[in-house]
Design a protein around this motif. Structure first.
Motif, PDB file in Angstrom:
ATOM      1  N   ASP A   8      11.914   6.614  -8.868  1.00 37.42           N
ATOM      2  CA  ASP A   8      12.089   7.977  -8.400  1.00 37.42           C
ATOM      3  C   ASP A   8      10.888   8.802  -8.873  1.00 37.42           C
ATOM      4  OD1 ASP A   8      13.228  10.310  -7.587  1.00 37.42           O
ATOM      5  OD2 ASP A   8      14.865  10.308  -9.027  1.00 37.42           O
ATOM      6  N   ALA A   9      10.720   9.999  -8.295  1.00 45.95           N
ATOM      7  CA  ALA A   9       9.621  10.869  -8.725  1.00 45.95           C
ATOM      8  C   ALA A   9       9.710  11.182 -10.219  1.00 45.95           C
ATOM      9  CB  ALA A   9       9.623  12.158  -7.909  1.00 45.95           C
ATOM     10  N   PRO A  26       6.942   5.438   0.233  1.00 43.21           N
ATOM     11  CA  PRO A  26       5.798   6.330   0.435  1.00 43.21           C
ATOM     12  C   PRO A  26       6.134   7.809   0.227  1.00 43.21           C
ATOM     13  CG  PRO A  26       5.915   4.729   2.212  1.00 43.21           C
ATOM     14  CD  PRO A  26       7.149   4.555   1.394  1.00 43.21           C
ATOM     15  N   LYS A  27       7.350   8.229   0.573  1.00 48.99           N
ATOM     16  CA  LYS A  27       7.717   9.643   0.423  1.00 48.99           C
ATOM     17  C   LYS A  27       7.734  10.061  -1.046  1.00 48.99           C
ATOM     18  CE  LYS A  27      10.407  10.348   4.658  1.00 48.99           C
ATOM     19  NZ  LYS A  27      10.678   8.946   5.116  1.00 48.99           N
ATOM     20  N   VAL A  28       8.214   9.166  -1.908  1.00 49.53           N
ATOM     21  CA  VAL A  28       8.221   9.468  -3.344  1.00 49.53           C
ATOM     22  C   VAL A  28       6.787   9.460  -3.862  1.00 49.53           C
ATOM     23  CG1 VAL A  28       8.880   8.627  -5.644  1.00 49.53           C
ATOM     24  CG2 VAL A  28      10.554   8.620  -3.784  1.00 49.53           C
ATOM     25  N   VAL A  32       4.453  12.559  -5.901  1.00 47.94           N
ATOM     26  CA  VAL A  32       3.917  12.495  -7.254  1.00 47.94           C
ATOM     27  C   VAL A  32       2.422  12.263  -7.363  1.00 47.94           C
ATOM     28  CG1 VAL A  32       6.090  11.794  -8.306  1.00 47.94           C
ATOM     29  CG2 VAL A  32       4.488  10.044  -7.516  1.00 47.94           C
ATOM     30  N   LYS A  33       1.803  11.833  -6.298  1.00 49.76           N
ATOM     31  CA  LYS A  33       0.410  11.403  -6.464  1.00 49.76           C
ATOM     32  C   LYS A  33      -0.557  12.551  -6.772  1.00 49.76           C
ATOM     33  CE  LYS A  33      -1.246  11.338  -1.789  1.00 49.76           C
ATOM     34  NZ  LYS A  33      -1.180  10.820  -0.522  1.00 49.76           N
ATOM     35  N   THR A  67      30.574   9.316   0.350  1.00 53.29           N
ATOM     36  CA  THR A  67      30.751   9.960  -0.956  1.00 53.29           C
ATOM     37  C   THR A  67      30.587  11.469  -0.837  1.00 53.29           C
ATOM     38  OG1 THR A  67      28.415   9.808  -1.578  1.00 53.29           O
ATOM     39  CG2 THR A  67      29.822   7.961  -2.218  1.00 53.29           C
ATOM     40  N   GLY A  68      30.085  11.941   0.298  1.00 55.86           N
ATOM     41  CA  GLY A  68      29.862  13.374   0.484  1.00 55.86           C
ATOM     42  C   GLY A  68      28.535  13.840  -0.099  1.00 55.86           C
ATOM     43  N   ASP A  69      27.653  12.900  -0.445  1.00 53.46           N
ATOM     44  CA  ASP A  69      26.366  13.267  -1.043  1.00 53.46           C
ATOM     45  C   ASP A  69      25.248  13.445  -0.015  1.00 53.46           C
ATOM     46  OD1 ASP A  69      26.729  13.209  -4.015  1.00 53.46           O
ATOM     47  OD2 ASP A  69      27.498  11.223  -3.536  1.00 53.46           O
ATOM     48  N   ILE A  70      25.545  13.193   1.243  1.00 53.88           N
ATOM     49  CA  ILE A  70      24.505  13.186   2.274  1.00 53.88           C
ATOM     50  C   ILE A  70      23.676  14.479   2.293  1.00 53.88           C
ATOM     51  CG2 ILE A  70      26.102  13.896   4.155  1.00 53.88           C
ATOM     52  CD1 ILE A  70      23.275  11.308   4.597  1.00 53.88           C
ATOM     53  N   MET A  71      24.329  15.617   2.055  1.00 51.47           N
ATOM     54  CA  MET A  71      23.612  16.894   2.095  1.00 51.47           C
ATOM     55  C   MET A  71      22.746  17.113   0.856  1.00 51.47           C
ATOM     56  SD  MET A  71      26.785  19.168   3.529  1.00 51.47           S
ATOM     57  CE  MET A  71      27.901  18.250   2.471  1.00 51.47           C
ATOM     58  N   ARG A  72      23.026  16.340  -0.182  1.00 49.74           N
ATOM     59  CA  ARG A  72      22.282  16.486  -1.440  1.00 49.74           C
ATOM     60  C   ARG A  72      21.120  15.514  -1.552  1.00 49.74           C
ATOM     61  NH1 ARG A  72      26.961  16.907  -1.795  1.00 49.74           N
ATOM     62  NH2 ARG A  72      27.790  18.961  -2.150  1.00 49.74           N
ATOM     63  N   LEU A  73      21.041  14.589  -0.628  1.00 42.25           N
ATOM     64  CA  LEU A  73      19.966  13.598  -0.695  1.00 42.25           C
ATOM     65  C   LEU A  73      18.770  14.051   0.134  1.00 42.25           C
ATOM     66  CD1 LEU A  73      21.809  10.157  -0.282  1.00 42.25           C
ATOM     67  CD2 LEU A  73      21.004  11.194  -2.406  1.00 42.25           C
ATOM     68  N   SER A  74      17.604  14.056  -0.482  1.00 45.10           N
ATOM     69  CA  SER A  74      16.382  14.358   0.253  1.00 45.10           C
ATOM     70  C   SER A  74      15.965  13.089   0.996  1.00 45.10           C
ATOM     71  CB  SER A  74      15.283  14.771  -0.722  1.00 45.10           C
ATOM     72  OG  SER A  74      14.887  13.654  -1.489  1.00 45.10           O
ATOM     73  N   PRO A  75      15.063  13.211   1.986  1.00 53.02           N
ATOM     74  CA  PRO A  75      14.574  11.992   2.659  1.00 53.02           C
ATOM     75  C   PRO A  75      13.988  10.979   1.663  1.00 53.02           C
ATOM     76  CG  PRO A  75      13.939  13.941   3.899  1.00 53.02           C
ATOM     77  CD  PRO A  75      14.544  14.435   2.606  1.00 53.02           C
ATOM     78  N   SER A  76      13.345  11.467   0.599  1.00 52.18           N
ATOM     79  CA  SER A  76      12.812  10.554  -0.423  1.00 52.18           C
ATOM     80  C   SER A  76      13.931   9.823  -1.148  1.00 52.18           C
ATOM     81  CB  SER A  76      12.017  11.310  -1.498  1.00 52.18           C
ATOM     82  OG  SER A  76      11.216  12.286  -0.954  1.00 52.18           O
ATOM     83  N   ASP A  77      15.016  10.541  -1.433  1.00 47.99           N
ATOM     84  CA  ASP A  77      16.157   9.920  -2.110  1.00 47.99           C
ATOM     85  C   ASP A  77      16.766   8.812  -1.258  1.00 47.99           C
ATOM     86  OD1 ASP A  77      15.944  11.771  -4.183  1.00 47.99           O
ATOM     87  OD2 ASP A  77      17.433  13.134  -3.316  1.00 47.99           O
TER      88      ASP A  77
END
Ligand code: ZN
Length: 161
Positions: A8-9, A26-28, A32-33, A67-77
Motif C-alpha cells: 500500500d502507499a 501502478p496506481k499505488v 508514492v513515486k 461488506t459495504g466498503d465499496i464507497m470507502r475503497l479508492s481505485p488504488s485500494d
C-alpha cells in the motif's frame, strides 16, 4: 512467512519493506513515486509494479459491495486487493501491507492475509450497511429505500469473525 508482499502507499511512506517479493499496482506506485519515499523506492530494486487482471478487480468489487466498503475503497485500494487475490490464485503465500481500515476489512472477508503497519488488528469484522429510517430494512448501498421510499442512513455494524 509470506513470500510475497503487496504494498500500500502507507507501506512506502513508513518504509516498511520486509524481505521477499514486493509487488504494487501502478496506481499505488503513482501515488508514492513523487513523494518523500522516492529515495526508498530507488532502493527497492526487487519491486514489481503490476496491473491486476480485471477478473480479480471485479472479484474485489463484489466482495467490497458485500461488506459495504465499496464507497470507502479508492481505485488504488481495489487494485491492491486485486493484486493480492491474483498472487494468491497463482499459488503464492501473500500478505498485504496496509493501514487502511476498508482495505483490511475487505481483505479479511476475502481471507487474504494483511499486516497492519501502525493500527491494531481488528478483532471484529465491520459491516457497513444502509438502514432505512422508515421500515428498518438494511441494504448494502443506496440513498432511498426501494421498499418504502424513506431515506437510508449509513450504519456500522460489527460482526464476529
Ligand atoms: Zn424502508
Amino acid at each position: 512467512m509470506p513470500q510475497t508482499y503487496v504494498l500500500d502507499a502507507s507501506a512506502f511512506i513508513y518504509g516498511m519493506f520486509p524481505g521477499g517479493e514486493l509487488v504494487t499496482p501502478p496506481k499505488v506506485y503513482a501515488e508514492v513515486k513523487d513523494e518523500a519515499s522516492a529515495l526508498k523506492l530507488e532502493m527497492l530494486t526487487g519491486l514489481a509494479v503490476r496491473e491486476p487482471e480485471i477478473r480479480h478487480v471485479e472479484e474485489v468489487k463484489k466482495e467490497a459491495r458485500e461488506t459495504g466498503d465499496i464507497m470507502r475503497l479508492s481505485p488504488s485500494d481495489v487494485d491492491l486487493l486485486a493484486l493480492a487475490a491474483e498472487e494468491r490464485a497463482a499459488g503464492k503465500d501473500v500478505a498485504i501491507l496496509s493501514d487502511d481500515y476498508a482495505v483490511q476489512n475487505v481483505a479479511r472477508k476475502m481471507g487474504l492475509a494483511i499486516l497492519p503497519l501502525h493500527q491494531k488488528r481488528i478483532k471484529y469484522k465491520i459491516v457497513w450497511e444502509k438502514r432505512c429510517i422508515g421500515c428498518n430494512r438494511t441494504f448494502p448501498e443506496g440513498d432511498v429505500c426501494p421498499v418504502c421510499g424513506s431515506p437510508l442512513k449509513l450504519r456500522k455494524r460489527s460482526a464476529k469473525r
